[in-house]
Design an enzyme around this catalytic site. Structure first.
Site, PDB file in Angstrom:
ATOM      1  CD  GLN A  57      -2.903  -1.226   2.280  1.00 22.69           C
ATOM      2  OE1 GLN A  57      -2.646  -1.936   3.249  1.00 22.69           O
ATOM      3  NE2 GLN A  57      -3.978  -0.489   2.220  1.00 22.69           N
ATOM      4  CG  HIS A 151      -0.889  -6.194   5.238  1.00 20.46           C
ATOM      5  ND1 HIS A 151      -0.886  -5.497   6.430  1.00 20.46           N
ATOM      6  CD2 HIS A 151      -2.061  -5.849   4.655  1.00 20.46           C
ATOM      7  CE1 HIS A 151      -1.983  -4.774   6.547  1.00 20.46           C
ATOM      8  NE2 HIS A 151      -2.714  -4.966   5.471  1.00 20.46           N
ATOM      9  CG  ASN A 195      -3.389  -7.499   7.863  1.00 16.30           C
ATOM     10  OD1 ASN A 195      -3.245  -6.940   8.947  1.00 16.30           O
ATOM     11  ND2 ASN A 195      -4.284  -7.100   6.979  1.00 16.30           N
ATOM     12  CD  GLU A 196      -8.108  -6.712   8.492  1.00 22.58           C
ATOM     13  OE1 GLU A 196      -8.585  -6.708   7.339  1.00 22.58           O
ATOM     14  OE2 GLU A 196      -8.286  -5.787   9.295  1.00 22.58           O
TER      15      GLU A 196
HETATM   16  C1  BGC Z   1      -6.389  -3.729   6.207  1.00 17.77           C
HETATM   17  C2  BGC Z   1      -5.625  -2.582   5.587  1.00 17.77           C
HETATM   18  C3  BGC Z   1      -6.625  -1.615   4.988  1.00 17.77           C
HETATM   19  C4  BGC Z   1      -7.480  -1.060   6.122  1.00 17.77           C
HETATM   20  C5  BGC Z   1      -8.419   0.060   5.737  1.00 17.77           C
HETATM   21  C6  BGC Z   1      -7.618  -3.315   6.972  1.00 17.77           C
HETATM   22  O1  BGC Z   1      -8.616  -4.222   6.737  1.00 17.77           O
HETATM   23  O2  BGC Z   1      -5.540  -4.518   6.985  1.00 17.77           O
HETATM   24  O3  BGC Z   1      -4.734  -3.107   4.644  1.00 17.77           O
HETATM   25  O4  BGC Z   1      -6.034  -0.624   4.230  1.00 17.77           O
HETATM   26  O5  BGC Z   1      -8.237  -2.116   6.618  1.00 17.77           O
HETATM   27  O6  BGC Z   1      -9.247  -0.277   4.712  1.00 17.77           O
END
Ligand code: BGC
Length: 454
Positions: A57, A151, A195-196
């Protein structure tokens, strides 16, 4: 603002963490939380105050990534290309120095798997050296590096081998973790495997989401098919591919094997996974919100109970789930929001405290707020949101939830995946042509809180 003071303060916390388990020890028992640190209730010694980013990002030109190829395919789910992003690949020192100057003592960033392992099994010493320099730069500025190994973006070859639907995926990820950790782990203050990994489940669990996803999934499948064709590959599967159920067991195994690989290199490093946690609340009598929580988090809560030193919580919203019975009265509108702005209505700062308490109750692990923030062009609204979120976190900690740190999403206005550059989450604005960084008032505001409580 006193830059010298801030960096010596943050350097102290880096040193505290250098002792390995110090970060975990700081929240080792709920008793530590009630303790006050020189009259500052609620935030234990060694608490991490940071900002979060992700390689894809902000770095720019992550050309070896699967998502880069997907962005540049027709059709695509991306509204625009990431391109140079914030050029943080070259400007990392400026970013880290700014973060330290603002008052933060930690930086969460991710390493780009595609740069480090550009072809399967071949690791780039030059890129490993690059991320070692980023870590060293954090230390130079008195900032504790908190590193995410995955990520959302993977190497293109990984997607061509089936991505997270490939049975070999966990072992491939673990090998990357092992190599990267061997080179860099001594400089890290904590690490995140994935990540998530369940973010798709969260969005799909929202009532009424299925109509949206029926359309979106078709486009996403067409984009992935076009990418596979363009690469002359039988398969092309990114994290954006619409099969979250198929990926979940492999992501779970990826977290478990990645965790073991990192811990094998340094057993005292705190390692965990981060979860996307929407605060699902009942919106009326007989609300099925608990069932929705189970769908969104269930498999991962079981996993974290087995594997992980802490749970990363990433919260951005609260959603009230209506029930079969009488609806609860609507909540008052949030300040600064235009009337009828339904998204603004979900951006409730108290959701953070609820999310943290729920996830801690379920996992019984210390919590790291690895992301929290607000999409808005109105920085006064961001300041309001930050104050509410920190107050809710403090209240949860006072009720006994062990919290290790708070990372704001995000340091910079950045590339918000398929939604491009329009959504703004940053404490710092970035000129997309000159890459000049301009801190917003919210940056000084949160940095001031960080400094006060460090
Ligand atoms: C993610 C980020 C994302 C942020 C805002 C999260 O779900 O980990 O990568 O940019 O939300 O949208």
């Amino acid at each position: 603002m006193n830059p010298t003071g801030s960096s010596s303060l943050s350097r102290r916390s880096v040193l505290a963490a250098a002792a390995g388990g110090a970060l975990l020890a700081a929240v080792g028992g709920t008793t530590a939380l009630g303790a006050t640190q020189a009259g500052k209730p609620g935030f234990p010694r060694g608490f991490r105050w940071g900002c979060a980013t992700a390689a894809y990002q902000i770095e720019g030109n992550n050309t070896g990534s699967d998502l880069w190829f997907l962005e540049n395919t027709v059709p695509t789910t991306f509204v625009e290309r990431s391109g140079d992003a914030c050029d943080s690949y070259h400007r990392y020192e400026e970013d880290i120095a700014l973060l330290a100057r603002l008052g933060f003592n930690s930086y969460r960033f991710s390493i780009d798997w595609a740069r480090i392992e550009p072809t399967r099994g071949d690791f780039s010493n030059a890129e490993i050296d690059y991320y070692q320099r980023v870590i060293a730069c954090c230390h130079k500025h008195g900032v504790a590096p908190a590193v995410t190994f995955f990520h959302s973006a993977a190497p293109r070859w990984f997607a061509m081998a089936g991505g997270w639907l490939n049975p070999e995926a966990p072992a491939l990820f673990a090998r990357f973790c092992s190599t990267a950790a061997r080179a860099m782990v001594q400089g890290m203050s904590c690490a995140f495997t994935l990540n998530e990994p369940q973010v798709a489940q969260v969005f799909r669990a929202i009532p009424g989401a299925s109509a949206y996803f029926t359309r979106q999934d078709e486009l996403s499948k067409a984009a992935h098919a076009a990418a596979a064709k363009g690469l002359n590959s039988e398969r092309f599967v990114t994290t954006d591919f619409p099969d979250p159920e198929g990926m979940t067991p492999l992501l779970i195994a990826g977290h478990e094997q990645g965790y073991a690989a990192i811990k094998a290199e340094r057993s005292d490093l705190p390692v965990g996974v981060t979860l996307s946690v929407t605060d699902f609340q009942p919106g009326g009598e007989d609300s099925p919100y608990e069932e929705i929580r189970r769908k969104a988090y269930g498999a991962w809560l079981d996993t974290i109970r087995r594997t992980g030193d802490f749970t990363g919580v990433q919260n951005y919203r609260q959603i009230r789930i209506p029930g079969k019975g009488k609806a609860f009265p609507p909540l008052p509108p949030t300040p600064f929001a235009e009337a009828g702005d339904r998204i603004a209505d979900l951006q409730r700062p108290e959701a953070l405290g609820n999310a943290v308490e729920y996830i801690h109750a379920e996992t019984q692990k210390p919590i790291m707020v690895s992301e929290n923030g607000i999409e808005t062009d109105n920085d006064a609204r961001r300041v309001w949101y930050i104050d509410g979120a920190i107050a809710s976190l403090q209240a949860s900690m006072a009720r006994g939830v062990p919290v290790m740190g708070y990372y704001h999403w995000s340091l910079l206005d950045n590339f918000e995946w398929t939604r491009g550059y329009k959504p703004r989450f940053g404490l710092v604005a970035v000129d997309r042509t000159t890459f000049k960084r301009t801190p917003k008032p919210s940056a000084a505001h949160l940095g001031g809180i960080a400094r006060r409580y460090s």
